[in-house]
Design a protein around this motif. Structure first.
Motif, mmCIF file in Angstrom:
data_model
loop_
_atom_site.group_PDB
_atom_site.id
_atom_site.type_symbol
_atom_site.label_atom_id
_atom_site.label_comp_id
_atom_site.label_asym_id
_atom_site.label_seq_id
_atom_site.Cartn_x
_atom_site.Cartn_y
_atom_site.Cartn_z
ATOM 1 N N PHE A 1 3.833 62.908 33.042
ATOM 2 C CA PHE A 1 4.405 63.595 34.197
ATOM 3 C C PHE A 1 5.884 63.898 34.001
ATOM 4 O O PHE A 1 6.584 63.236 33.229
ATOM 5 N N VAL A 2 6.347 64.932 34.718
ATOM 6 C CA VAL A 2 7.750 65.341 34.739
ATOM 7 C C VAL A 2 8.268 65.172 36.158
ATOM 8 O O VAL A 2 7.614 65.587 37.118
ATOM 9 N N LYS A 3 9.452 64.582 36.306
ATOM 10 C CA LYS A 3 10.036 64.402 37.632
ATOM 11 C C LYS A 3 10.659 65.698 38.134
ATOM 12 O O LYS A 3 11.004 66.595 37.356
ATOM 13 N N LYS A 4 10.806 65.780 39.443
ATOM 14 C CA LYS A 4 11.402 66.966 40.060
ATOM 15 C C LYS A 4 12.857 67.113 39.607
ATOM 16 O O LYS A 4 13.620 66.142 39.601
ATOM 17 N N ASN A 5 13.211 68.330 39.220
ATOM 18 C CA ASN A 5 14.579 68.601 38.802
ATOM 19 C C ASN A 5 15.025 69.947 39.360
ATOM 20 O O ASN A 5 14.299 70.590 40.124
ATOM 21 N N GLU A 6 16.205 70.385 38.974
ATOM 22 C CA GLU A 6 16.766 71.615 39.531
ATOM 23 C C GLU A 6 15.956 72.853 39.162
ATOM 24 O O GLU A 6 16.011 73.863 39.862
ATOM 25 N N PHE A 7 15.201 72.779 38.059
ATOM 26 C CA PHE A 7 14.445 73.948 37.630
ATOM 27 C C PHE A 7 13.057 74.031 38.251
ATOM 28 O O PHE A 7 12.544 75.113 38.495
ATOM 29 N N ASN A 8 12.414 72.884 38.490
ATOM 30 C CA ASN A 8 11.033 72.931 38.981
ATOM 31 C C ASN A 8 10.888 72.572 40.456
ATOM 32 O O ASN A 8 9.779 72.532 40.981
ATOM 33 N N LYS A 9 12.005 72.326 41.153
ATOM 34 C CA LYS A 9 11.922 71.816 42.526
ATOM 35 C C LYS A 9 11.287 72.815 43.489
ATOM 36 O O LYS A 9 10.624 72.412 44.450
ATOM 37 N N ARG A 10 11.458 74.099 43.255
ATOM 38 C CA ARG A 10 10.826 75.083 44.144
ATOM 39 C C ARG A 10 9.309 75.033 44.015
ATOM 40 O O ARG A 10 8.587 75.160 45.005
ATOM 41 N N ARG A 11 8.831 74.867 42.793
ATOM 42 C CA ARG A 11 7.396 74.832 42.566
ATOM 43 C C ARG A 11 6.784 73.521 43.030
ATOM 44 O O ARG A 11 5.676 73.488 43.559
ATOM 45 N N LEU A 12 7.505 72.403 42.842
ATOM 46 C CA LEU A 12 6.977 71.099 43.229
ATOM 47 C C LEU A 12 7.049 70.857 44.731
ATOM 48 O O LEU A 12 6.331 70.005 45.264
ATOM 49 N N LYS A 13 7.951 71.564 45.412
ATOM 50 C CA LYS A 13 8.108 71.427 46.863
ATOM 51 C C LYS A 13 8.374 69.970 47.248
ATOM 52 O O LYS A 13 9.389 69.412 46.878
ATOM 53 N N ASP A 14 7.460 69.315 47.980
ATOM 54 C CA ASP A 14 7.699 67.950 48.464
ATOM 55 C C ASP A 14 7.286 66.870 47.461
ATOM 56 O O ASP A 14 7.506 65.683 47.711
ATOM 57 N N ASN A 15 6.671 67.261 46.349
ATOM 58 C CA ASN A 15 6.237 66.276 45.356
ATOM 59 C C ASN A 15 7.426 65.779 44.534
ATOM 60 O O ASN A 15 8.300 66.565 44.154
ATOM 61 N N LYS A 16 7.448 64.490 44.244
ATOM 62 C CA LYS A 16 8.563 63.926 43.483
ATOM 63 C C LYS A 16 8.425 64.155 41.981
ATOM 64 O O LYS A 16 9.398 64.039 41.236
ATOM 65 N N ASP A 17 7.204 64.453 41.524
ATOM 66 C CA ASP A 17 6.951 64.732 40.121
ATOM 67 C C ASP A 17 5.624 65.480 40.013
ATOM 68 O O ASP A 17 4.958 65.736 41.021
ATOM 69 N N GLU A 18 5.245 65.829 38.801
ATOM 70 C CA GLU A 18 3.955 66.493 38.596
ATOM 71 C C GLU A 18 3.322 66.013 37.293
ATOM 72 O O GLU A 18 3.997 65.844 36.275
ATOM 73 N N ILE A 19 2.026 65.768 37.343
ATOM 74 C CA ILE A 19 1.250 65.460 36.155
ATOM 75 C C ILE A 19 0.956 66.771 35.435
ATOM 76 O O ILE A 19 0.431 67.707 36.032
ATOM 77 N N PHE A 20 1.304 66.850 34.131
ATOM 78 C CA PHE A 20 0.990 68.081 33.407
ATOM 79 C C PHE A 20 -0.146 67.888 32.402
ATOM 80 O O PHE A 20 -0.636 68.868 31.824
#
Length: 246
Positions: free
Chosen positions: A107-126
């Motif tokens: 997984f990747v944690k929410k950062n300045e580049f993916n925060k719009r796509r992740l919305k309320d999620n703190k990270d995403e499993i890829f």
């Protein structure tokens, strides 16, 4: 002829809108990608403290299909403060009759580049892999290992392996900031945009069965509960239980 030209123009507009949408969702642009590539070549941008640390780590041992190399890399914050917040892996084991299912995920944690796509999620499993095995070493832990690496920031890579009685399953997965993600499992290529969950069932004749699942959006908090539900579905039980004869 005019109709063909209009169709071509429409296709170009659709592709252009799709590219812009992806960039906006990730707060990322082509110029940023070119900036990163230039920094990779420019030694004045390199993080030498991190480079020395990587060199001093020594041999980490077998962690999957590729050895871990120490490359100089640009300072992460050059692409923007907070552009990297961390990443990790999470896994577990699940009994299934006379076998054990071993799961690992990156997984990747929410950062300045993916925060719009992740919305309320703190990270995403890829990437998630689930492998059936008849051999588990709970003492030496030398039958399975993995690592997830940030040194390609803003792209990320994870790899690992698991040994069964008849096979060694090597796997590698990576995700780019443009949200393209792929995995290679014992030379088979998987486009993770069509399903980030991959099931592998080693067979008695040393062949492999695979099944790609279009899983929902998953986080490090939801992955374990999702896996428990998934492996109790009839089609998944059947997939792991049916075994080719030698």
């Amino acid at each position: 002829m005019k109709r063909i030209i209009l169709i071509l123009i429409l296709i170009i507009i659709i592709i252009s809108c799709s590219v812009k949408k992806t960039s906006n969702q990730n707060n990322w642009s082509e110029s940023k990608r070119l900036e990163y590539l230039n920094n990779v070549k420019d030694s004045t941008t390199w993080d030498f403290d991190m480079f020395e640390s990587d060199k001093n780590d020594g041999d980490l041992g077998d962690l999957g299909p590729f050895g871990i190399g120490a490359f100089p890399v640009p300072k992460y914050d050059l692409l923007g403060k907070g552009s990297f917040k961390g990443l990790g892996s999470i896994g577990d084991k699940y009994p299934m009759k006379n076998k054990t299912l071993v799961m690992n995920s990156f997984f990747v944690k929410k950062n300045e580049f993916n925060k719009r796509r992740l919305k309320d999620n703190k990270d995403e499993i890829f990437f998630q892999i689930i492998i059936s095995t008849d051999t588990i070493d709970n003492i030496n832990h030398n039958l399975m290992r993995n690592i997830v690496i940030s040194r390609n920031h803003p792209d990320y890579l994870g790899q690992g392996f698991i040994k069964t009685k008849h096979n060694r399953i090597d796997y590698l997965a990576f995700q780019t900031l443009e949200n393209n993600a792929y995995a290679i499992i014992n030379t088979r290529i998987f486009d993770l945009n069509y399903g980030k969950t991959i099931l592998i069932a080693p067979q008695k004749d040393k062949t492999l069965k695979s099944l790609q699942i279009k899983s929902p959006e998953l986080t490090s908090d939801s992955i374990l509960d999702y896996t428990k539900r998934l492996i109790n579905e009839n089609k998944i039980i059947e997939f792991f239980e049916v075994n080719r004869k030698i």
